[in-house]
Design a protein around this motif. Structure first.
Motif, short mmCIF file in Angstrom:
data_model
loop_
_atom_site.label_atom_id
_atom_site.label_comp_id
_atom_site.label_asym_id
_atom_site.label_seq_id
_atom_site.Cartn_x
_atom_site.Cartn_y
_atom_site.Cartn_z
N LEU A 1 0.89 -1.34 0.30
CA LEU A 1 -0.06 0.03 -0.08
C LEU A 1 0.82 1.33 0.04
O LEU A 1 0.31 2.44 -0.38
N ALA A 2 2.27 1.18 0.44
CA ALA A 2 2.90 2.22 0.27
C ALA A 2 2.98 2.82 -1.18
O ALA A 2 3.16 4.02 -1.52
N PHE A 3 3.08 1.79 -2.03
CA PHE A 3 3.37 2.13 -3.55
C PHE A 3 1.92 2.79 -3.75
O PHE A 3 1.79 3.59 -4.87
N ASP A 4 0.80 2.40 -3.38
CA ASP A 4 -0.62 3.15 -3.49
C ASP A 4 -0.58 4.61 -3.28
O ASP A 4 -0.82 5.49 -4.04
N GLY A 5 0.33 4.88 -1.83
CA GLY A 5 0.26 6.32 -1.40
C GLY A 5 1.45 6.96 -2.42
O GLY A 5 1.08 8.17 -2.74
N TYR A 6 2.26 6.24 -2.82
CA TYR A 6 3.29 6.99 -3.72
C TYR A 6 2.75 7.36 -5.12
O TYR A 6 2.99 8.42 -5.58
N ASP A 7 1.96 6.49 -5.56
CA ASP A 7 1.18 6.83 -6.87
C ASP A 7 0.23 7.81 -6.63
O ASP A 7 0.19 8.93 -7.38
N MET B 1 -3.35 -10.69 -4.68
CA MET B 1 -2.36 -9.52 -4.59
C MET B 1 -1.17 -9.91 -5.28
O MET B 1 -0.61 -8.71 -5.77
N LEU B 2 -0.82 -10.96 -5.43
CA LEU B 2 0.54 -11.07 -6.30
C LEU B 2 0.20 -10.66 -7.81
O LEU B 2 1.09 -10.17 -8.48
N ILE B 3 -0.88 -11.01 -8.48
CA ILE B 3 -0.85 -10.59 -9.88
C ILE B 3 -0.85 -9.06 -9.83
O ILE B 3 -0.45 -8.55 -10.70
N ASN B 4 -1.54 -8.53 -8.90
CA ASN B 4 -1.64 -7.11 -9.16
C ASN B 4 -0.65 -6.27 -8.75
O ASN B 4 -0.36 -5.07 -9.30
N LEU B 5 0.10 -6.83 -7.54
CA LEU B 5 1.61 -6.13 -7.69
C LEU B 5 2.50 -6.04 -8.92
O LEU B 5 2.98 -5.21 -9.26
N ALA B 6 2.47 -7.16 -9.50
CA ALA B 6 3.07 -7.27 -10.90
C ALA B 6 2.48 -6.23 -11.79
O ALA B 6 3.23 -5.47 -12.55
N TRP B 7 1.08 -6.29 -12.05
CA TRP B 7 0.53 -5.25 -12.87
C TRP B 7 0.69 -3.93 -12.84
O TRP B 7 0.95 -3.08 -13.45
N PHE B 8 0.57 -3.47 -11.33
CA PHE B 8 1.03 -2.03 -11.01
C PHE B 8 2.29 -1.93 -11.31
O PHE B 8 2.74 -0.71 -12.06
N SER B 9 3.34 -2.59 -11.11
CA SER B 9 4.81 -1.98 -11.62
C SER B 9 4.68 -1.96 -12.96
O SER B 9 5.49 -1.14 -13.48
N LEU B 10 4.40 -2.68 -13.76
CA LEU B 10 4.37 -2.82 -15.39
C LEU B 10 3.68 -1.62 -15.79
O LEU B 10 4.10 -0.85 -16.59
N GLY C 1 11.53 9.83 -14.33
CA GLY C 1 12.16 9.04 -13.40
C GLY C 1 11.31 8.80 -12.17
O GLY C 1 11.56 7.68 -11.62
N LEU C 2 10.55 9.73 -11.71
CA LEU C 2 9.78 9.48 -10.58
C LEU C 2 8.64 8.48 -10.74
O LEU C 2 8.42 7.51 -9.66
N PHE C 3 8.40 8.26 -12.06
CA PHE C 3 7.45 7.07 -12.18
C PHE C 3 8.10 5.95 -12.30
O PHE C 3 7.42 4.77 -11.88
N TRP C 4 9.16 5.87 -12.86
CA TRP C 4 10.09 4.68 -13.05
C TRP C 4 10.26 3.91 -11.68
O TRP C 4 10.53 2.63 -11.36
N ILE C 5 10.17 4.83 -10.64
CA ILE C 5 10.53 4.27 -9.35
C ILE C 5 9.42 3.37 -8.96
O ILE C 5 9.36 2.44 -8.17
N GLY C 6 8.02 3.30 -9.40
CA GLY C 6 7.13 2.69 -9.12
C GLY C 6 7.34 1.19 -9.74
O GLY C 6 6.21 0.68 -9.44
N VAL C 7 8.14 1.20 -10.43
CA VAL C 7 8.50 -0.30 -11.11
C VAL C 7 9.00 -1.23 -10.04
O VAL C 7 9.16 -2.22 -10.16
N LEU C 8 9.47 -0.50 -8.92
CA LEU C 8 10.37 -1.52 -8.01
C LEU C 8 9.55 -2.54 -7.34
O LEU C 8 10.29 -3.93 -7.07
N PRO C 9 8.22 -2.41 -7.03
CA PRO C 9 7.33 -3.80 -6.37
C PRO C 9 7.91 -5.12 -7.34
O PRO C 9 7.97 -6.31 -6.53
N ILE C 10 7.79 -5.16 -8.64
CA ILE C 10 8.12 -6.48 -9.27
C ILE C 10 9.36 -7.08 -8.98
O ILE C 10 9.61 -8.16 -9.25
N VAL C 11 10.29 -6.03 -8.72
CA VAL C 11 11.58 -6.70 -8.48
C VAL C 11 12.04 -6.92 -7.00
O VAL C 11 12.40 -7.77 -6.75
N LEU C 12 11.25 -6.12 -6.23
CA LEU C 12 11.77 -6.12 -4.82
C LEU C 12 10.81 -6.75 -3.95
O LEU C 12 10.77 -7.48 -2.56
N VAL C 13 9.40 -6.71 -4.28
CA VAL C 13 8.39 -7.19 -3.31
C VAL C 13 7.70 -8.44 -3.85
O VAL C 13 7.37 -9.43 -3.04
#
Length: 441
Positions: free
Chosen positions: A25-31, A88-97, A175-187
């Motif tokens: 949800l931190a990425f929801d707040g980031y977005d 949860m898993l599917i949409n974490l990846a979807w959000f990042s992409l 670049g600020l939006f590219w940071i939102g790709v991190l969940p697919i790599v880290l989470v």
């Protein structure tokens, strides 16, 4: 297996569920915050995406919220049937992409599509983590655990503000939006390994063998739901339409509508309104930082209070705090006093929405919990759509921040009145305090 080993497994499991849900949800707040942070750039420089005026910017900000509405309702439809973990898993990846795709857009229309697609992932995640955490929370701590998780939203807002302050000049808005790709790599990899399915959900779907295996592996006891459930045996949205839940569902949805109208309206337009009032860019981003920090600290404090006295009365109070602070915004206050008022506004708006999610997650039984949270997240995002649009209309019409703040204050008062109409949960007696106690098998 000894009781001490089971307890260690239980604590470890709950910690992973809470941590992964909060990070998600931190990425929801980031977005949420990053759009408001880059909005002045998009308004001032037409070479980025094309010409953009305040009214159109408010509408553009709402495309993500339309996506959230769609994502939440889809997750609510599926979550009570196929489980929390898969959604949860599917949409974490979807959000990042989708965040990455948005970073590459070169036109207003393509940016709008990217925001809509990102919103679908956000909506599904917001609608899923509440039921998941409610079904893992220890007895009597449902509101507190949900507050910790949903505080990930304002924490993400704080991070977005800090990232913008320190990195925007170096990486630009893309670049600020590219940071939102991190969940697919880290989470996502960690969630695949550490996030279990809800034992309560497995039992509710009649998968007792699987429930026992998961419960033994993660150290959680099996649980028992009410013997005679209200609303019959209906599942998901069908249960929400039953006689037992129809009225509270309507009122809870109205509360979420108001809470998200205030949340998105302020996060989107606070930097612009304060800039128009003479505060520079760095001050405007500081205001967003204080708004979200106030929500985190105040929301956690209020959630502990809600576990003791009931969430309903606490939400009434925090909505009234929002109304008072918003009404004070237009006054020419000293800077330190203004920061204090903004922090209170964070508690009354974003913090209140955190409490609402916890209240809703603990209101419904397992078979309807995902649908109930999805309804409030989805219908609430209509308020999130209205907030930026109202702000954009008022700013574009030259009404300024004073009118916008007063409109938002009236919404907060009406929301407090709506909250007072929520009846006790049909299937549990007593106040809305927390999750039902587990019963060892």
């Amino acid at each position: 297996m000894s009781e001490s080993e089971l307890e260690r497994r239980r604590r470890r499991t709950v910690s992973w569920v809470v941590a992964l849900s909060a990070i998600t949800l931190a990425f929801d707040g980031y977005d949420l915050v990053i759009y408001g942070a880059v909005l002045p750039i998009l308004l001032a420089d037409s070479s980025q995406l094309g010409p953009l005026d305040p009214a159109h910017a408010g509408t553009l900000g709402s495309y993500a919220l339309v996506g959230v509405l769609v994502g939440a309702l889809v997750a609510g439809s599926l979550g009570d049937w196929i489980g929390r973990r898969k959604i949860m898993l599917i949409n974490l990846a979807w959000f990042s992409l989708c965040m990455g795709a948005t970073a590459m857009t070169t036109s207003v229309s393509a940016f709008a599509v990217g925001r809509f697609a990102t919103g679908i992932g956000v909506g599904a995640l917001v609608a899923t983590v509440g039921p998941l955490v409610a079904e893992f929370a220890p007895a009597g701590r449902g509101n507190r655990y949900n507050a910790i998780v949903y505080s990930g939203v304002p924490v993400g807002g704080v991070l977005a503000s800090l990232v913008t302050i320190f990195l925007e000049d170096a990486v630009g808005w893309r670049g600020l939006f590219w940071i939102g790709v991190l969940p697919i790599v880290l989470v996502v990899p960690v969630a695949v390994a550490k996030l279990p399915e809800s034992v309560k959900w497995l039992q509710a779907r009649g998968r007792d063998g699987r429930a026992r295996a998961v419960a033994h592996r993660i150290g959680l006891p099996l649980v028992s739901e009410e013997a005679v459930p209200a609303g019959g045996n209906s599942v998901g949205f069908a249960a929400l339409a039953s006689r037992s839940f129809a009225w509270p569902t309507l009122v809870l949805g109205t509360m979420s509508f108001a809470g998200l109208l205030l949340t998105y309206g302020l996060n989107t337009w606070l930097p612009k309104i304060m800039s128009d009032n003479g505060y520079g860019k760095s001050y405007s981003l500081t205001f967003l930082l204080v708004l979200n920090l106030g929500a985190v600290v105040g929301g956690l404090f209020a959630s502990g209070w809600a576990d003791r006295v009931g969430a309903k009365s606490v939400v009434v109070v925090t909505f009234l705090v929002a109304a008072l602070s918003l009404a004070l915004f237009p006054l020419k206050l000293p800077f330190v006093a203004l920061l204090g008022i903004i922090a209170l506004a964070g508690i009354g708006t974003i913090g209140t929405q955190v409490l609402i999610y916890g209240m809703v997650s603990n209101y419904y039984p397992t078979r309807a919990r995902a649908a109930g949270v999805a309804w409030c997240a989805g219908f609430g995002r209509l308020g999130g759509i209205a907030g930026p649009v109202i702000g954009g209309f008022l700013v574009g019409a030259g009404a300024g921040g004073t009118t916008a703040f007063y409109v938002f204050a009236v919404v907060a008062v009406l929301a407090a009145l709506a909250t007072s109409l929520v009846p006790p949960p049909p299937e549990r007696a007593g106040p809305l305090v927390g999750a039902a106690a587990p019963v060892p098998a």
